[in-house]
Design an enzyme around this catalytic site. Structure first.
Site, PDB file in Angstrom:
ATOM      1  N   GLU A 196      -1.106  -5.551   8.637  1.00 52.40           N
ATOM      2  CA  GLU A 196      -0.289  -4.984   9.716  1.00 52.40           C
ATOM      3  C   GLU A 196      -0.907  -5.284  11.086  1.00 52.40           C
ATOM      4  OE1 GLU A 196       0.220  -0.779   8.970  1.00 52.40           O
ATOM      5  OE2 GLU A 196       1.095  -1.121   6.994  1.00 52.40           O
ATOM      6  N   ASP A 217       0.843  -1.204   0.000  1.00 48.03           N
ATOM      7  CA  ASP A 217       0.000   0.000   0.000  1.00 48.03           C
ATOM      8  C   ASP A 217       0.879   1.254   0.000  1.00 48.03           C
ATOM      9  OD1 ASP A 217       0.882  -0.104   2.606  1.00 48.03           O
ATOM     10  OD2 ASP A 217      -1.089   0.166   3.528  1.00 48.03           O
ATOM     11  N   SER A 218       2.218   1.049   0.025  1.00 50.83           N
ATOM     12  CA  SER A 218       3.153   2.161  -0.197  1.00 50.83           C
ATOM     13  C   SER A 218       2.890   2.798  -1.560  1.00 50.83           C
ATOM     14  CB  SER A 218       4.606   1.668  -0.120  1.00 50.83           C
ATOM     15  OG  SER A 218       4.785   0.519  -0.927  1.00 50.83           O
ATOM     16  N   ASP A 222      -1.179  -6.334  -0.487  1.00 49.94           N
ATOM     17  CA  ASP A 222      -1.279  -5.678   0.822  1.00 49.94           C
ATOM     18  C   ASP A 222      -2.729  -5.314   1.121  1.00 49.94           C
ATOM     19  OD1 ASP A 222       0.157  -4.867   3.003  1.00 49.94           O
ATOM     20  OD2 ASP A 222       1.093  -3.131   2.034  1.00 49.94           O
ATOM     21  N   GLU A 249       9.494  -4.109  10.346  1.00 50.36           N
ATOM     22  CA  GLU A 249       9.853  -2.799   9.785  1.00 50.36           C
ATOM     23  C   GLU A 249      10.382  -1.878  10.874  1.00 50.36           C
ATOM     24  OE1 GLU A 249       7.024  -0.999   7.124  1.00 50.36           O
ATOM     25  OE2 GLU A 249       8.134   0.905   7.086  1.00 50.36           O
ATOM     26  N   LYS A 294      -0.944  -9.519   2.878  1.00 53.39           N
ATOM     27  CA  LYS A 294      -0.189  -9.015   4.037  1.00 53.39           C
ATOM     28  C   LYS A 294      -1.078  -8.052   4.806  1.00 53.39           C
ATOM     29  CE  LYS A 294       3.136  -5.712   3.786  1.00 53.39           C
ATOM     30  NZ  LYS A 294       2.575  -4.704   4.709  1.00 53.39           N
TER      31      LYS A 294
END
Ligand code: KIV
Length: 276
Positions: A116, A45-46, A84, A183, A114
């Site tokens: 978080e 999602d960057s 993501d 991270e 993925k």
């Protein structure tokens, strides 16, 4: 290179072979990442920051992620593609989380998703895995929590937060995640976590002891003009090269030297005569 699966990645950890992962957001770059033999491609999602120009990843939607995941999947032959899960796509209910993870697989074509978060996401991770969807977890500096963290800061520097990250990693492994992104955590804490879990850890700003590494492709190719974190090594500096090429194009078009004959199509004299 053969297709990368979760079993191949586990095997790499067991054999002490490093795992490589990079982000990609489109067909062309995904093809190059795949051709370079990179194990995993993260459609991160960057993309909200490096492709769409937002200040954080928070505005990214499921539609954005599916759109870019489809393009990457078309470009990747052997690399495992991980989609993501964007902000709010796995926070509201278990049903919604499973549906959104499923969309990344069914509509996007990703091989895994993925998300978080640590112990607070264990039930969500289990529910997604129950739907036969492999999950990569992500702890440490989780960019979707930027407002809670008060900025993009290194995590796990004191004993309490370091112990919490170790407990998070163990809980996520027990929940069934097949890999964990770490991270922005101190290198020796990442080492400890890597030794504590049987699944591969993939570091970004987490030092050399992780089982693998990931970077944002626009950062490592020197194509992003915004803030570049300290942990990014620029393996190329493409921005000046691209601007140089674009300037040459502008100059040639303005002077009329491009396109020359070699870049144009011919027509027969017979047809041409009738046109004039
Ligand atoms: O979105 C992303 O690119 C990521 C990486 C930084 C791990 O989550």
């Amino acid at each position: 290179m053969s297709k990368i699966t979760t079993a191949v990645l586990k095997d790499k950890k067991n054999k002490n072979e490093k795992i490589t992962m990079l982000t990609a957001y489109d067909y062309s770059l995904a093809g190059m990442v795949d051709a370079a033999g990179i194990d995993m491609i993260l459609v991160g999602d960057s993309l909200g920051m490096v492709v769409l120009g937002y200040e954080s990843t928070l505005p990214v939607t499921m539609e954005d992620m599916i759109h870019h995941t489809k393009a990457v999947v078309r470009g990747a032959k052997n690399s495992m593609v991980v989609g993501d899960m964007p902000f709010l796509s796995y926070h509201i209910s278990r049903e919604e989380s499973v549906r959104n993870a499923g969309r990344l697989i069914q509509e996007g074509g990703a091989h895994a998703v993925k998300l978080e978060g640590g112990q607070e996401r264990v039930d969500t991770v289990k529910a997604i895995i129950d739907a036969q969807i492999p999950v990569v977890a992500h702890i440490g500096l989780t960019p979707q929590s930027v407002n809670q963290f008060g900025g993009f800061k290194v995590q796990g520097k004191d004993l309490e937060t370091a112990n919490k990250l170790i407990a998070d990693a163990k809980a996520l492994e027990a929940a069934g995640a097949f890999s964990i992104v770490l991270e922005c955590v101190p290198a020796m804490l990442a080492k400890r976590i890597t030794e504590e879990v049987g699944i591969p850890t993939i570091g970004i700003g987490a030092g050399q002891y992780c089982d693998g590494q990931v970077l944002v492709i626009n950062d490592m190719l020197g194509m992003f003009t915004g803030h570049i974190p300290k942990f990014v090594k620029k393996f190329a500096n493409l921005q000046p090269l691209i601007i140089e090429a674009l300037t040459a194009y502008k100059n040639e078009v303005e002077k009329g030297t491009f396109p020359s004959e070699e870049y144009a199509f011919a027509i027969s004299d017979e047809v041409l005569d009738k046109l004039y």
